[in-house]
Write an enzyme that holds these catalytic residues in place. Structure first.
Site, mmCIF file in Angstrom:
data_model
loop_
_atom_site.group_PDB
_atom_site.id
_atom_site.type_symbol
_atom_site.label_atom_id
_atom_site.label_comp_id
_atom_site.label_asym_id
_atom_site.label_seq_id
_atom_site.Cartn_x
_atom_site.Cartn_y
_atom_site.Cartn_z
ATOM 1 N N HIS A 84 -30.210 5.776 53.695
ATOM 2 C CA HIS A 84 -30.532 7.263 53.503
ATOM 3 C C HIS A 84 -31.948 7.181 53.094
ATOM 4 O O HIS A 84 -32.236 6.472 51.973
ATOM 5 C CB HIS A 84 -29.654 7.851 52.343
ATOM 6 N N ARG A 90 -32.073 14.101 42.014
ATOM 7 C CA ARG A 90 -33.778 13.764 41.671
ATOM 8 C C ARG A 90 -34.641 15.045 41.005
ATOM 9 O O ARG A 90 -33.909 16.063 41.538
ATOM 10 C CB ARG A 90 -34.166 13.459 43.112
ATOM 11 N N VAL A 108 -21.352 11.096 47.777
ATOM 12 C CA VAL A 108 -22.458 12.055 47.983
ATOM 13 C C VAL A 108 -23.728 11.440 47.066
ATOM 14 O O VAL A 108 -24.762 11.407 47.279
ATOM 15 C CB VAL A 108 -22.354 13.378 47.693
HETATM 16 N N1 APR Z 1 -17.788 12.917 35.501
HETATM 17 C C1 APR Z 1 -17.688 14.155 36.223
HETATM 18 N N2 APR Z 1 -19.065 14.763 36.379
HETATM 19 C C2 APR Z 1 -20.082 14.311 36.059
HETATM 20 C C3 APR Z 1 -20.385 13.138 35.457
HETATM 21 C C4 APR Z 1 -19.064 12.298 35.011
HETATM 22 N N3 APR Z 1 -18.915 11.308 34.510
HETATM 23 N N4 APR Z 1 -21.534 12.740 34.946
HETATM 24 C C5 APR Z 1 -22.070 13.924 35.585
HETATM 25 N N5 APR Z 1 -21.415 14.763 36.045
HETATM 26 C C6 APR Z 1 -21.654 16.048 36.678
HETATM 27 C C7 APR Z 1 -22.772 17.006 35.995
HETATM 28 O O1 APR Z 1 -22.127 17.315 34.685
HETATM 29 C C8 APR Z 1 -23.085 17.985 36.809
HETATM 30 O O2 APR Z 1 -22.230 19.037 37.140
HETATM 31 O O3 APR Z 1 -22.207 15.943 37.976
HETATM 32 C C9 APR Z 1 -22.908 17.281 38.419
HETATM 33 C C10 APR Z 1 -24.119 16.735 39.193
HETATM 34 O O4 APR Z 1 -24.605 18.251 39.492
HETATM 35 P P1 APR Z 1 -25.967 18.447 39.690
HETATM 36 O O5 APR Z 1 -26.649 17.914 38.349
HETATM 37 O O6 APR Z 1 -26.336 19.885 40.064
HETATM 38 O O7 APR Z 1 -26.463 17.448 40.908
HETATM 39 P P2 APR Z 1 -26.367 17.673 42.311
HETATM 40 O O8 APR Z 1 -27.567 18.484 43.020
HETATM 41 O O9 APR Z 1 -24.936 18.395 42.620
HETATM 42 O O10 APR Z 1 -26.534 16.274 42.949
HETATM 43 C C11 APR Z 1 -25.420 15.498 42.674
HETATM 44 O O11 APR Z 1 -25.459 14.238 44.665
HETATM 45 O O12 APR Z 1 -27.080 14.639 46.266
HETATM 46 C C12 APR Z 1 -26.579 13.858 45.371
HETATM 47 O O13 APR Z 1 -29.006 12.954 44.472
HETATM 48 C C13 APR Z 1 -27.727 13.900 44.169
HETATM 49 O O14 APR Z 1 -26.790 12.097 42.935
HETATM 50 C C14 APR Z 1 -27.084 13.476 43.023
HETATM 51 C C15 APR Z 1 -25.508 13.857 43.436
#
Ligand code: APR
Length: 310
Positions: free
Chosen positions: A179, A86, A122
């Protein structure tokens, strides 16, 4: 899972939550860790950096980063964090369609290579993403769960500890429901080392603390501006993974697939469960009063409305 071999944990998504969770798994020596992301170089670089921290931390397990799913083969536990987080002004529900597509595709790959694994979701909106993962994996309900209640409870326990001036570890609490804003606090089951919380905190103050816990995610988003919370979410997912890997039989609030429990069917909602080697080994049905039942119903309707959009 046998005790004769090391456990294997895969973490999908090497962003803030995923990388933090992978590092915690390595530091706690829960098993060999595989970190997967779609972004080239990111999981490889982060995993190597983590692996290089293990001699300093006297930890003995490997951490591998990859863009493919072959190295995840035969994982015991898979933590799925892939998706977008978010930003200020966004609700968890705004992530719905994008993250549903991502969670579906990564879960299909995970299930192909680790058909006996236990999935901890998650990615948000959590309750809806659990259903997406359950359908995509075709795993039984006890092997597909979501991390929300441990985090929501951790926030609530932290705020209470700040108010009382005690250790957060002294606060015992359970929260139910989805949540977010519709989570169901069970304040009458909250104790400070077994003593009812009402003996320590006045009702109006307690209500404010409950509200702060409900808004705990957005409080962090508003500070960070470019993303959402990750230290507490990662720690919460890893606590669940640890309970499974070590067969700890811990009772925790977990987003679980209900099949009649609490009067609901075919929906994911946060409820207390027993976590052990089989995943969700038991859903614990506690007696709710009318007010709590009404809150849980509202929470379920909020989850339903997202599922309808999907
Ligand atoms: N396959 C693998 N990884 C992916 C894919 C995919 N198809 N699409 C996106 N990603 C990866 C992104 O490249 C990024 O590294 O998911 C990762 C998400 O990391 P962040 O942007 O740092 O997000 P983060 O804060 O880790 O949150 C991830 O968890 O708490 C929840 O709401 C939050 O939905 C979100 C998730």
């Amino acid at each position: 899972m046998t005790s004769l071999r090391r456990a294997k944990i895969s973490v999908i998504g090497a962003g803030n939550v995923g990388a933090t969770a992978a590092h915690l798994c390595a530091l706690k020596e829960l098993g060999d860790v595989v970190l997967v992301d779609i972004a080239e170089g990111i999981p490889q670089g982060k995993a190597l950096d983590m692996y290089e921290s293990t001699p300093v931390e006297a930890a003995s397990h490997s951490v591998i980063g990859t863009n493919s799913y072959e190295p995840t083969k035969d994982s015991d536990v898979v933590i799925i964090t892939a998706g977008i987080p978010r930003k200020p002004g966004m609700s968890r529900d705004d992530l719905l369609k994008t993250n549903a597509g991502i969670v579906k595709s990564v879960t299909e790959q995970v299930a192909k290579f680790s058909p006996n694994s236990i999935l901890i979701i998650v990615s948000n909106p959590l309750d809806a993403m659990c259903l997406v993962a359950k359908k995509a994996s075709n795993f039984p309900a006890h092997r597909v769960m979501g991390m929300a209640g441990v985090l929501d409870t951790a926030r609530y326990r932290t705020f209470l500890a700040m108010e009382i001036g005690c250790s957060p570890d002294d606060i015992h609490a359970l929260l139910l429901g989805g949540h977010g804003d519709t989570m169901v606090p069970l304040t009458r089951y909250t104790t400070v080392q077994g003593v009812p919380v009402a003996d320590f905190v006045a009702a109006d103050k307690l209500a404010k603390i409950v509200q702060r816990a409900k808004d705990g995610g957005i409080e962090i988003v508003n500070f960070l501006k470019t993303g959402s919370a990750y230290y507490a979410p990662a720690a919460s997912a890893v606590e669940m993974a640890e309970a499974i890997i070590k067969d700890q039989k811990k009772i925790r609030p977990v987003c679980s697939y209900l099949q009649g429990e609490y009067g609901f069917k075919d929906v994911y909602l946060g409820v207390p469960v027993l976590l052990g080697a089989k995943g969700i080994e038991k859903i614990i049905e506690i007696k709710l009063n009318d007010e709590e039942k009404a809150m849980l119903q509202k929470s379920k309707e909020a989850v339903d409305s997202l599922i309808k959009i999907l």
